[in-house]
Design an enzyme around this catalytic site. Structure first.
Site, PDB file in Angstrom:
ATOM      1  N   ASP A   1      29.439   6.998  51.319  1.00 59.73           N
ATOM      2  CA  ASP A   1      30.458   6.149  51.949  1.00 59.73           C
ATOM      3  C   ASP A   1      30.561   4.890  51.099  1.00 59.73           C
ATOM      4  OD1 ASP A   1      32.244   5.098  53.970  1.00 59.73           O
ATOM      5  OD2 ASP A   1      30.607   3.853  54.694  1.00 59.73           O
ATOM      6  N   SER A   2      31.600   4.118  51.377  1.00 60.06           N
ATOM      7  CA  SER A   2      31.764   2.847  50.667  1.00 60.06           C
ATOM      8  C   SER A   2      30.683   1.847  51.062  1.00 60.06           C
ATOM      9  CB  SER A   2      33.127   2.259  51.022  1.00 60.06           C
ATOM     10  OG  SER A   2      33.188   2.072  52.417  1.00 60.06           O
TER      11      SER A   2
ATOM     12  N   TYR B   1      36.374   0.066  50.249  1.00 56.16           N
ATOM     13  CA  TYR B   1      37.265   0.944  49.489  1.00 56.16           C
ATOM     14  C   TYR B   1      38.692   0.876  50.040  1.00 56.16           C
ATOM     15  CZ  TYR B   1      33.407   3.561  47.220  1.00 56.16           C
ATOM     16  OH  TYR B   1      32.335   3.948  46.456  1.00 56.16           O
ATOM     17  N   GLY B   2      38.788   0.473  51.313  1.00 53.74           N
ATOM     18  CA  GLY B   2      40.079   0.535  52.009  1.00 53.74           C
ATOM     19  C   GLY B   2      41.175  -0.294  51.369  1.00 53.74           C
TER      20      GLY B   2
ATOM     21  N   CYS C   1      33.503   9.091  54.264  1.00 56.20           N
ATOM     22  CA  CYS C   1      34.371   7.916  54.240  1.00 56.20           C
ATOM     23  C   CYS C   1      35.802   8.426  54.293  1.00 56.20           C
ATOM     24  CB  CYS C   1      34.117   7.152  52.938  1.00 56.20           C
ATOM     25  SG  CYS C   1      35.305   5.859  52.569  1.00 56.20           S
ATOM     26  N   ASN C   2      36.570   7.952  55.251  1.00 52.81           N
ATOM     27  CA  ASN C   2      37.960   8.427  55.370  1.00 52.81           C
ATOM     28  C   ASN C   2      38.810   8.013  54.181  1.00 52.81           C
ATOM     29  OD1 ASN C   2      38.840   9.468  58.384  1.00 52.81           O
ATOM     30  ND2 ASN C   2      36.950   8.291  58.349  1.00 52.81           N
ATOM     31  N   THR C   3      38.559   6.811  53.679  1.00 54.12           N
ATOM     32  CA  THR C   3      39.371   6.322  52.565  1.00 54.12           C
ATOM     33  C   THR C   3      39.181   7.246  51.357  1.00 54.12           C
ATOM     34  OG1 THR C   3      38.957   4.100  53.409  1.00 54.12           O
ATOM     35  CG2 THR C   3      39.937   4.268  51.215  1.00 54.12           C
TER      36      THR C   3
ATOM     37  N   GLU D   1      30.380  -4.502  59.451  1.00 50.31           N
ATOM     38  CA  GLU D   1      29.395  -4.826  58.411  1.00 50.31           C
ATOM     39  C   GLU D   1      28.653  -6.132  58.748  1.00 50.31           C
ATOM     40  OE1 GLU D   1      29.093  -3.234  54.969  1.00 50.31           O
ATOM     41  OE2 GLU D   1      30.281  -1.527  55.602  1.00 50.31           O
TER      42      GLU D   1
ATOM     43  N   CYS E   1      38.103   6.135  60.402  1.00 49.53           N
ATOM     44  CA  CYS E   1      37.248   5.329  59.527  1.00 49.53           C
ATOM     45  C   CYS E   1      35.836   5.466  60.088  1.00 49.53           C
ATOM     46  CB  CYS E   1      37.678   3.867  59.553  1.00 49.53           C
ATOM     47  SG  CYS E   1      36.502   2.769  58.715  1.00 49.53           S
ATOM     48  N   THR E   2      34.899   5.728  59.193  1.00 47.48           N
ATOM     49  CA  THR E   2      33.548   6.031  59.684  1.00 47.48           C
ATOM     50  C   THR E   2      32.802   4.792  60.175  1.00 47.48           C
ATOM     51  OG1 THR E   2      32.860   6.034  57.379  1.00 47.48           O
ATOM     52  CG2 THR E   2      33.234   8.162  58.419  1.00 47.48           C
ATOM     53  N   HIS E   3      33.377   3.617  60.003  1.00 43.44           N
ATOM     54  CA  HIS E   3      32.774   2.425  60.608  1.00 43.44           C
ATOM     55  C   HIS E   3      33.099   2.321  62.113  1.00 43.44           C
ATOM     56  CE1 HIS E   3      32.231   1.147  56.468  1.00 43.44           C
ATOM     57  NE2 HIS E   3      31.618   0.034  56.855  1.00 43.44           N
TER      58      HIS E   3
HETATM   59  N1  DGL Z   1      34.010   3.742  55.948  1.00 46.54           N
HETATM   60  C1  DGL Z   1      35.269   3.664  55.231  1.00 46.54           C
HETATM   61  C2  DGL Z   1      36.218   4.699  55.779  1.00 46.54           C
HETATM   62  O1  DGL Z   1      35.813   5.577  56.500  1.00 46.54           O
HETATM   63  C3  DGL Z   1      35.948   2.339  55.332  1.00 46.54           C
HETATM   64  C4  DGL Z   1      35.316   1.180  54.717  1.00 46.54           C
HETATM   65  C5  DGL Z   1      36.023   0.639  53.502  1.00 46.54           C
HETATM   66  O2  DGL Z   1      37.145   0.160  53.543  1.00 46.54           O
HETATM   67  O3  DGL Z   1      35.380   0.715  52.484  1.00 46.54           O
HETATM   68  O4  DGL Z   1      37.367   4.670  55.520  1.00 46.54           O
END
Ligand code: DGL
Length: 261
Positions: free
Chosen positions: A6-7, A38-39, A69-71, A148, A180-182
């Site tokens: 993940d990011s 990453y978003g 990570c979805n992004t 975060e 988004c996994t957060h």
């Molecule tokens: N966890 C990332 C996702 O699932 C998002 C965090 C990011 O923007 O890096 O998209």
């Protein structure tokens, strides 16, 4: 061994879901905390980081890559599949399939980072499988930094979540994909703001089910369960804050090791 990246530390929610689904299997996790988020990065940058992260996990002994990570899942899986000869799973497809299995009215909400929402990947996949569906998307760029920072229960967080979810609620969505996994770390607030009639889809849980089905249908993977040497967690930048959030996500002591990426 299952490799997940993940990011940052949000992908640990995917790791948690995988541990619950496949308790006997070892995980190696990489959180790219030095280059998060990453978003807000370009597609090219996210693809490049994803390839580097996958390489690192394979070098650490991973035999499967889960893009937690979805992004990255929105833009990088094909490049990873072309570069490496291992099974590659991503979080978007399984989340879409689960959403379509539960929606009653086809009114589906999606929340994610700007990168994920701007890629249109959820809308495209949903429409491919259910052309009559209506997709209501909202980018929620403030939620990743709140997670975060560990601001899970602050009043400010509740207000921000409300302002992102309100427009979707007004559209009368019946299903909401946490793209988004957060976001599972804010799931109880999101659930409250979305209303009781909305079914929440957690993309990490959705991919864990898919990986479990794959493992159970492949003898060589079934045999790996229980052989283990333990889970390992790597990050590209370390702070005590990351460790404490990682521990609150996984509900266990976590030894985060910093590596140069
Ligand atoms: N966890 C990332 C996702 O699932 C998002 C965090 C990011 O923007 O890096 O998209």
């Amino acid at each position: 061994m299952i490799g997940i990246f993940d990011s940052g530390i949000g992908g640990l929610t995917t790791c948690r879901a995988l541990k619950q689904a496949l308790p006997g299997h070892d995980m190696v996790y990489f959180g790219d905390t030095a280059r998060t988020p990453y978003g807000s990065k370009s597609r090219e940058a996210v693809v490049r980081y994803s390839l580097e992260n996958s390489r690192f996990l394979l070098d650490m002994g991973a035999e499967m890559i889960v893009v937690g990570c979805n992004t990255a899942s929105s833009v990088a899986p094909e490049a990873i599949r072309q570069a490496f000869d291992v099974p590659v799973f991503e979080v978007v497809h399984p989340a879409v399939e689960e959403a379509l299995a539960v929606t009653k009215k086809g009114q589906i909400g999606v929340i994610g980072t700007r990168g994920t929402i701007d890629s249109g990947v959820y809308e495209t996949r949903i429409k491919e499988l259910l052309p009559s569906a209506t997709v209501h998307s909202n980018a929620c760029p403030l939620l990743v930094p709140l997670v975060e920072e560990g601001w899970f229960h602050r009043p400010e967080t509740r207000r921000i979540v409300k302002s992102y979810i309100h427009p979707l609620r007004e559209r009368q969505i019946d299903t909401l994909i946490l793209g988004c996994t957060h976001y599972p770390m804010l799931e109880s607030i999101i659930r409250e703001k979305a209303g009781r009639r909305v079914t929440i889809i957690n993309s990490g849980v959705a991919v864990a089910r898919q990986v479990k089905a794959y493992v159970e249908s492949h003898a060589e993977w079934r045999e790996k369960g229980g052989q283990g040497s333990g889970d390992r967690f790597y990050v590209s930048d370390y702070t005590p804050q990351f460790r404490s959030i990682a521990e609150s996500i996984l509900k266990q002591k976590v030894d985060l090791q910093r590596v140069q990426q």
